[in-house]
Design a protein around this motif. Structure first.
Motif, PDB file in Angstrom:
ATOM      1  N   GLN A 428      36.027  50.782   8.830  1.00 25.02           N
ATOM      2  CA  GLN A 428      35.701  52.060   9.463  1.00 25.02           C
ATOM      3  C   GLN A 428      34.506  51.898  10.405  1.00 25.02           C
ATOM      4  OE1 GLN A 428      34.437  53.927   5.647  1.00 25.02           O
ATOM      5  NE2 GLN A 428      36.113  55.343   6.037  1.00 25.02           N
ATOM      6  N   GLU A 430      31.899  53.350   9.992  1.00 25.53           N
ATOM      7  CA  GLU A 430      30.773  53.284   9.066  1.00 25.53           C
ATOM      8  C   GLU A 430      30.540  51.884   8.517  1.00 25.53           C
ATOM      9  OE1 GLU A 430      33.208  55.511   9.077  1.00 25.53           O
ATOM     10  OE2 GLU A 430      32.538  57.500   8.431  1.00 25.53           O
ATOM     11  N   ARG A 529      43.520  59.417   4.821  1.00 25.31           N
ATOM     12  CA  ARG A 529      42.238  60.086   4.592  1.00 25.31           C
ATOM     13  C   ARG A 529      42.363  61.150   3.529  1.00 25.31           C
ATOM     14  NH1 ARG A 529      40.373  59.111   9.845  1.00 25.31           N
ATOM     15  NH2 ARG A 529      42.171  58.046  10.669  1.00 25.31           N
TER      16      ARG A 529
HETATM   17 MG    MG Z   1      36.451  58.319   9.053  1.00 26.05          MG
END
Ligand code: MG
Ligand code: ATP
Length: 661
Positions: A428, A430, A529
């Motif tokens: 990701q 992140e 998700r």
């Molecule tokens: Mg995301």
């Protein structure tokens, strides 16, 4: 085993792929294993025994001005710090050290333009241009810590701009060229960018969009923004330039000094801010820093793709504006001294074989692409890539979403000629770098699974309610130990950072936000998700939340919620509902379900439409195929149904819808 299936001529590709869907696993070929950088599975145990030692070893592959004192500072979780006390510079690692070692003539990018232009940019040339632009930024008053916005298409100048920022310690904030000028403004405002680097015009499929003029229309007065630097690319006439604010990239570079030594920066100095793709609420400004990030991207780029910088030609077919581009077009490949392909345009311009033409011409050996692109190529037909010589390819990668087994097999057979291992890489914005992935010389792959965590990364699937690790089954994906390239915070939103990723299961476990399944072999299958979002009249709703409200009704067995386009509300909730046992769907039941949702979430979340479904379309790995549900709800022809576990489900759903009308 792949080869036997592939060599079976006389049957159509379609039949061959269908037959191959039965193949559970693909072992690395002996030939690949023998030449692979990593081929001994003991690497996993070694990294698990001493993750910090493993990562320190990876960091040692970089050049440091000063060595770190501490590998991991975990004194203030979840604000982890890596390699503290160390000093380095990303642009030095990406350029100077290669040039100094006599590799300046190596091509960094085979840039290929939409209209057939070719530009091969060497490491020495990049080094020269980056120093000039870094000095130009300084001349414009940019100091260490100032944010520089970048809104550029896929041209070498985007790399120059990023590395120039890294050289002087000015964090960049790249906005994907496909985003609107309005979202550029939002991001510049939020990150208080001092400079924005953009372009006169961007070419796309033979047309030129007047980017600078559009930026001007939307940018208005931003207090922080002092300068707009404009790259001349499309050579547009009459580009509006505001005196005192706008300057030309080539002119400021020409006026700047040639030498700009790379600034020694703390390992934790901010390298960039990047907003996530943004399917969820307001944009999250992911902050990455210097030492840990570069360690993560360089190591994963080397080992996941088995990179041999002297021989390989690497092509990551993403856009620089996404994290995939940051990590695997710019920082990973340059840190490793690789030669890359950079393609300016779309996959279907000037023709649908352009990728393969570029791959053939550059003799690309490693290709990294998204499942959505692969599915598009599938749709266009295998005849197109088959016209080109792709024999230089030796490994293929996938990123961005789950890849369905059929697309995996097509990629493997048609593009990879049955000989290239496929690495399905999960990660990701992140995480900064690849987290879950096969190692191509070690891992047996299963089409559709990203397999297991990279050495030094620890992941678990845990129960939604109790957070207990699930040995085999479905739950939420969490990463259970810090890793060097992890985000440090959400820019200027520390609280939201803790809240989003570390509130649910504590500060030791990073909540990924994806649901996943762990199979009996410990392989991970990413489902999607947890915060799949529907936007109803500006209210953002998680599909999972609405689903769980619906399932709360005692007569409901299962529900899948999708956002359906709606004239009035933008999107409306459409729910596919399976009832328990023999229960019949009635208008009364529809009202009851609506009431449960209204009570648990709010009236606006009530499904506008409920479709009774005997069964829901699922893949073989158990993922609900929302895409097909959307097709059905919006009355479109069904997309690819080949990965359905039970294809009859769709036919019965369609007839159920007809009956209801
Ligand atoms: Mg995301
Ligand atoms: P936002 O967080 O704003 O909603 P986003 O999650 O789309 O945006 P990215 O960081 O670009 O932004 O995407 C990461 C997500 O993409 C992962 O969390 C996962 O859902 C999906 N993904 C990426 N690679 C894979 C993969 N190999 N298999 C399955 N899913 C993947």
């Amino acid at each position: 085993m792949a080869d036997t299936a592939a060599g079976d001529s006389g049957t159509s590709l379609e039949q061959r792929l269908d037959a191959m869907l039965e193949i559970e696993r693909f072992d690395p070929s002996q030939q690949f294993r023998e030449q692979a950088l990593l081929s001994d599975p003991a690497v996993y145990e070694r990294a698990a025994r001493d993750p910090q030692g493993w990562w320190a070893e990876q960091a040692e592959a970089l050049d440091w001005f000063e060595r770190w004192d501490t590998v991991l500072d975990d004194s203030e979780p979840p604000f982890y710090k890596w390699f503290t006390g160390g000093k380095l510079n990303v642009s030095y690692n990406c350029l100077d050290r290669h040039v100094d070692a006599g590799r300046g003539d190596r091509v960094a990018y085979h840039w290929r333009g939409e209209e057939g232009e070719r530009r091969d940019v060497t490491y020495a040339e990049l080094h020269r241009d980056v120093q000039r632009f870094a000095n130009a930024l300084k001349d414009l008053g940019v100091q260490q810590g100032d944010v520089v916005g970048i809104y550029l298409p896929m041209i070498p100048e985007v790399v120059v701009a990023m590395l120039a920022c890294a050289r002087i310690g000015a964090p960049h904030n790249v906005v994907f060229g496909g985003f609107s000028a309005e979202s550029v403004k939002e991001r510049m405002e939020f990150s208080e960018a001092k400079v924005l680097v953009t372009v006169d015009g961007a070419r796309r499929k033979g047309k030129t969009a007047p980017i600078k003029a559009t930026v001007d229309e939307h940018m208005g007065d931003l207090a922080s923004l002092k300068t707009v630097v404009v790259v001349r690319h499309a050579r547009l006439d009459g580009v509006p330039m505001t005196a005192g604010r706008d300057v030309w990239f080539d002119e400021v570079c020409a006026a700047a000094a040639a030498d700009c030594p790379a600034e020694p920066l703390d390992a934790e100095h901010p390298l960039f801010i990047l907003y996530t793709s943004g399917s969820t609420a307001s944009p999250k400004g992911i902050l990455h820093t210097t030492g840990g990030y570069l360690t993560g991207v360089a190591a994963t780029h080397r080992y996941v793709f088995d990179l041999k910088p002297d021989e390989d030609v690497w092509w990551c077919a993403a856009d620089v504006g996404w994290i995939t581009g940051h990590s695997y077009i710019v920082y990973g490949p340059l840190a490793n001294g690789a030669t890359s392909v950079m393609w300016e345009g779309a996959p279907d311009y000037p023709h649908k074989g352009i990728w393969w033409e570029v791959a053939e011409e550059t003799r690309a050996t490693l290709l990294y692409a998204a499942p959505t692109a692969i599915r598009t190529f599938m749709k266009w037909g295998h005849e197109i890539p088959e016209r080109y010589d792709l024999s230089a390819l030796r490994l293929l990668g996938s990123v961005g979403e789950p890849i369905n087994p059929k697309a995996w097999l097509w990629y493997h057979q048609v593009i990879g000629g049955g000989r290239c291992p496929i690495v399905d890489t999960w990660w990701q914005t992140e995480t900064g770098a690849i987290m879950i992935t096969p190692l191509p010389g070690i891992t047996s792959t299963k089409p559709g699974s990203a397999t297991t965590p990279f050495p030094g990364v620890a992941a678990e699937v845990v129960g939604e309610g109790d957070g207990e690790p699930i040995d085999s089954g479905q739950g939420l994906l969490v990463l259970t130990q810090p890793w060097p390239s992890m985000l440090r915070t959400l820019y200027k939103e520390d609280e939201r950072f803790v809240e989003t990723y570390f509130a649910r299961f504590g500060k030791e476990r990073y909540l990924v936000g994806d649901a996943a399944r762990r199979d009996r072999d410990g392989y991970l299958w990413i489902i999607g998700r947890i915060d799949d979002v529907v936007n109803v009249s500006g209210h953002r709703l998680s599909t999972a939340e609405v689903e769980s409200a619906i399932v709360a009704h005692e007569k409901v067995a299962e529900a899948a919620v999708i956002g359906q386009s709606d004239e009035d509300t933008g999107q409306a909730i459409c729910a596919f509902v399976t009832l328990n046992g023999e229960i019949e769907g009635t208008d009364e039941l529809i009202a009851e379900i609506g009431a449960v949702v209204a009570e648990r979430i709010g009236k606006f979340a009530r499904p506008k439409r409920i479709i009774w479904a005997d069964d829901l379309p699922k893949t073989r790995s158990g993922k609900i195929m929302r895409r097909l549900l959307r097709d059905i709800a919006e009355g479109r022809a069904l997309g690819d149904v080949t990965t359905l576990r039970d294809p009859s489900v769709m036919a019965s759903l369609e007839s159920q819808i007809k009956d209801a009308q």
